[in-house]
Design a protein around this motif. Structure first.
Motif, PDB file in Angstrom:
ATOM      1  N   ALA A  32      -2.113   9.143   6.478  1.00  0.00           N
ATOM      2  CA  ALA A  32      -0.953   8.241   6.437  1.00  0.00           C
ATOM      3  C   ALA A  32       0.381   8.986   6.389  1.00  0.00           C
ATOM      4  O   ALA A  32       1.377   8.516   6.953  1.00  0.00           O
ATOM      5  CB  ALA A  32      -1.062   7.303   5.234  1.00  0.00           C
ATOM      6  N   HIS A  51      -0.810  11.385  -4.991  1.00  0.00           N
ATOM      7  CA  HIS A  51      -1.810  12.025  -5.857  1.00  0.00           C
ATOM      8  C   HIS A  51      -1.240  12.294  -7.248  1.00  0.00           C
ATOM      9  O   HIS A  51      -1.917  12.923  -8.063  1.00  0.00           O
ATOM     10  CB  HIS A  51      -2.220  13.392  -5.289  1.00  0.00           C
ATOM     11  N   SER A  92       0.853  -1.208   0.000  1.00  0.00           N
ATOM     12  CA  SER A  92       0.000   0.000   0.000  1.00  0.00           C
ATOM     13  C   SER A  92       0.882   1.249   0.000  1.00  0.00           C
ATOM     14  O   SER A  92       2.094   1.159   0.255  1.00  0.00           O
ATOM     15  CB  SER A  92      -0.908   0.038   1.245  1.00  0.00           C
ATOM     16  N   GLY A  93       0.255   2.390  -0.254  1.00  0.00           N
ATOM     17  CA  GLY A  93       0.983   3.659  -0.151  1.00  0.00           C
ATOM     18  C   GLY A  93       1.432   3.894   1.285  1.00  0.00           C
ATOM     19  O   GLY A  93       2.513   4.452   1.531  1.00  0.00           O
ATOM     20  N   PHE A 126      -3.583  13.266   3.410  1.00  0.00           N
ATOM     21  CA  PHE A 126      -4.223  12.108   4.018  1.00  0.00           C
ATOM     22  C   PHE A 126      -3.423  11.701   5.257  1.00  0.00           C
ATOM     23  O   PHE A 126      -2.198  11.866   5.311  1.00  0.00           O
ATOM     24  CB  PHE A 126      -4.273  10.957   3.004  1.00  0.00           C
ATOM     25  N   ASP A 184       5.666  12.543  -0.971  1.00  0.00           N
ATOM     26  CA  ASP A 184       4.456  11.727  -0.990  1.00  0.00           C
ATOM     27  C   ASP A 184       3.704  12.128  -2.259  1.00  0.00           C
ATOM     28  O   ASP A 184       3.004  13.147  -2.288  1.00  0.00           O
ATOM     29  CB  ASP A 184       3.623  11.992   0.276  1.00  0.00           C
ATOM     30  N   GLY A 239      -2.015  -1.122  -2.981  1.00  0.00           N
ATOM     31  CA  GLY A 239      -0.629  -1.226  -3.449  1.00  0.00           C
ATOM     32  C   GLY A 239       0.064   0.120  -3.407  1.00  0.00           C
ATOM     33  O   GLY A 239      -0.591   1.170  -3.330  1.00  0.00           O
ATOM     34  N   VAL A 290       3.835  16.851  -0.214  1.00  0.00           N
ATOM     35  CA  VAL A 290       2.682  16.134  -0.785  1.00  0.00           C
ATOM     36  C   VAL A 290       2.214  16.952  -1.993  1.00  0.00           C
ATOM     37  O   VAL A 290       1.969  18.154  -1.862  1.00  0.00           O
ATOM     38  CB  VAL A 290       1.525  16.011   0.243  1.00  0.00           C
TER      39      VAL A 290
HETATM   40  C1  LIG Z   1      -1.422  11.784   0.076  1.00  0.00           C
HETATM   41  C2  LIG Z   1      -1.593  10.339   0.407  1.00  0.00           C
HETATM   42  N1  LIG Z   1      -0.626   9.716   1.097  1.00  0.00           N
HETATM   43  C3  LIG Z   1      -0.734   8.408   1.411  1.00  0.00           C
HETATM   44  C4  LIG Z   1      -1.815   7.649   1.054  1.00  0.00           C
HETATM   45  C5  LIG Z   1      -1.906   6.223   1.477  1.00  0.00           C
HETATM   46  O1  LIG Z   1      -2.004   5.359   0.404  1.00  0.00           O
HETATM   47  P1  LIG Z   1      -2.753   3.928   0.559  1.00  0.00           P
HETATM   48  O2  LIG Z   1      -4.205   4.186   0.628  1.00  0.00           O
HETATM   49  O3  LIG Z   1      -2.336   3.213  -0.703  1.00  0.00           O
HETATM   50  O4  LIG Z   1      -2.200   3.283   1.776  1.00  0.00           O
HETATM   51  C6  LIG Z   1      -2.841   8.261   0.341  1.00  0.00           C
HETATM   52  C7  LIG Z   1      -4.024   7.473  -0.058  1.00  0.00           C
HETATM   53  O5  LIG Z   1      -5.119   7.870  -0.150  1.00  0.00           O
HETATM   54  C8  LIG Z   1      -2.733   9.636   0.006  1.00  0.00           C
HETATM   55  O6  LIG Z   1      -3.710  10.261  -0.658  1.00  0.00           O
END
Ligand SMILES: Cc1ncc(COP(=O)(O)O)c(C=O)c1O
Length: 375
Positions: free
Chosen positions: A85, A157, A56-57, A83, A154, A190, A128
């Motif tokens: 994360a 997007h 995942s991201g 987001f 990051d 992913g 980001v």
């Molecule tokens: C800016 C940003 N960073 C990180 C993530 C995390 O990615 P994931 O949903 O693949 O874990 C997202 C996902 O929406 C995101 O938009």
């Protein structure tokens, strides 16, 4: 219109399904040939030497922060408009996310605010590319170099975005992408990390696979754990889907751009809407289309969209306003006024390649109808 139009949606065709099924019928469901093929294809597309695909991201961000050596007591400067994360994974490493406010026009982190937040504890800057618009990398790279900080991007997007004629992927020490279904291409879940640094590349591969370091000189079975890692592996059928999707990236990006043009044309004379911009020298990949409604009750507007089968969203409540970040780090309302003001007015309109003409027309007409009701 009865069926809900979501704010984002995957575009999967028969060829994608065929490619996934082929892997399901093969001997390699994970760590097989599709993984390397996918990594190579993304690295080539973005013009970078190395790529490490993960589950995942979020796993990609976590792995990057560990590879960067971010740990307890460190500070990392990042944007509050992202987001969860992006900052959550810093917290998981024991570090403090030090937010820096955004620029009103681009909605990306303001380089001047970054510099103001740097202390002796700062280890890295995490940018980001909000909604797909690349940050000001000339300026931010200069700051990172001047203060000897790692730069992490990051770019969840921003697959396919360009800054000064070059695709995102090599502006930072490490760049992270996500392949969640609403992103530009999908693998279900992913993510991937891009880097030109071989040391980071090797570390990232080890972190993805439990921290296992193979030492065949001691026997072909032999491995050692030097630092514990994770199982952040992605499956081969996901990579097959990613490879098949990547073949269509140009048409996906063009379609997003066409929809954005339709919105721009339709809304250009409505004074109460502020549209996202594409500044000089950059090309957005248009992951989302967040507009600001001025002088309108946002909650009412949001509910009106929903009542008209339009699944709008809000990207994002700034992270410093979440209870955890307030309690743990003492952030409060007013800490980042530009991000907060943006949030109060923001609604993300639907934008995805498989959106039909009828759906685009319905979104435009709904916006106009609400405007007429309230003026
Ligand atoms: C800016 C940003 N960073 C990180 C993530 C995390 O990615 P994931 O949903 O693949 O874990 C997202 C996902 O929406 C995101 O938009």
């Amino acid at each position: 219109m009865k069926k809900l139009i979501p704010y984002g949606h995957q575009a999967i065709d028969e060829k994608d399904i065929e490619e996934v099924v082929k892997v399901l019928k093969s001997d390699w469901l994970t760590q097989g040939p599709k993984l390397e093929q996918f990594e190579k294809a993304i690295a080539e597309y973005c013009g970078v030497k190395y790529a490490v695909a993960v589950s995942s991201g979020t796993a990609a961000l976590h792995s990057v922060y560990i590879a960067a050596g971010i740990k307890s007591g460190d500070e990392v400067v990042t944007t509050p408009l992202t987001f969860a994360a992006t900052a959550n994974m810093l917290v998981q490493c024991g570090a403090k996310p030090v937010f820096a406010d955004i620029k009103k026009d681009t909605l990306n982190i303001d380089p001047k605010e970054i510099e103001r937040r740097i202390t002796s504890k700062t280890k890295a800057i995490v940018t980001v590319d909000f909604a797909g618009l690349p940050c000001d990398y000339d300026e931010i790279s200069k700051i990172a170099k001047k203060h000897n900080l790692l730069l992490i991007e990051d770019a969840c997007h921003a697959l396919g975005s360009e800054y000064k004629g070059k695709k995102i992927g090599s502006f930072a020490d490490m760049t992270v992408l996500s392949f969640h279904p609403v992103k530009h291409i999908t693998t279900g879940e992913g993510g991937i990390i891009l880097t030109n640094n071989k040391d980071f590349y090797n570390k990232l591969k080890t972190i993805r696979n439990h921290g296992i370091v193979k030492k065949p000189e001691n026997g072909k079975w032999y491995y050692e754990i030097e630092e514990p890692g994770f199982n952040y592996r992605i499956t081969d059928f996901q990579c097959a889907l990613g490879l098949s999707q990547l073949k269509k990236i140009n048409s996906f990006l063009n379609r997003r751009r066409q929809i954005v043009s339709s919105y721009k044309k339709a809304f250009k004379d409505i004074r109460k809407i502020q549209l996202p911009i594409e500044s000089n020298g950059v090309k957005s990949a248009w992951h989302i289309y967040p507009v600001r409604f001025l002088g309108v009750d946002r909650k009412k507007m949001f509910d009106y969209f929903q009542a008209n089968s339009i699944g709008v969203q809000v990207h994002y409540m700034p992270l410093h306003l979440h209870p955890f970040y307030r309690k743990k780090f003492g952030y409060k309302r007013g800490s980042f006024p530009i991000a907060e003001k943006y949030y109060e007015r923001a609604i993300t309109l639907p934008l995805f390649p498989s959106m039909t003409k009828k759906e685009i027309k319905h979104v435009i007409e709904t916006v106009k109808r609400f405007q007429n009701k309230t003026t």
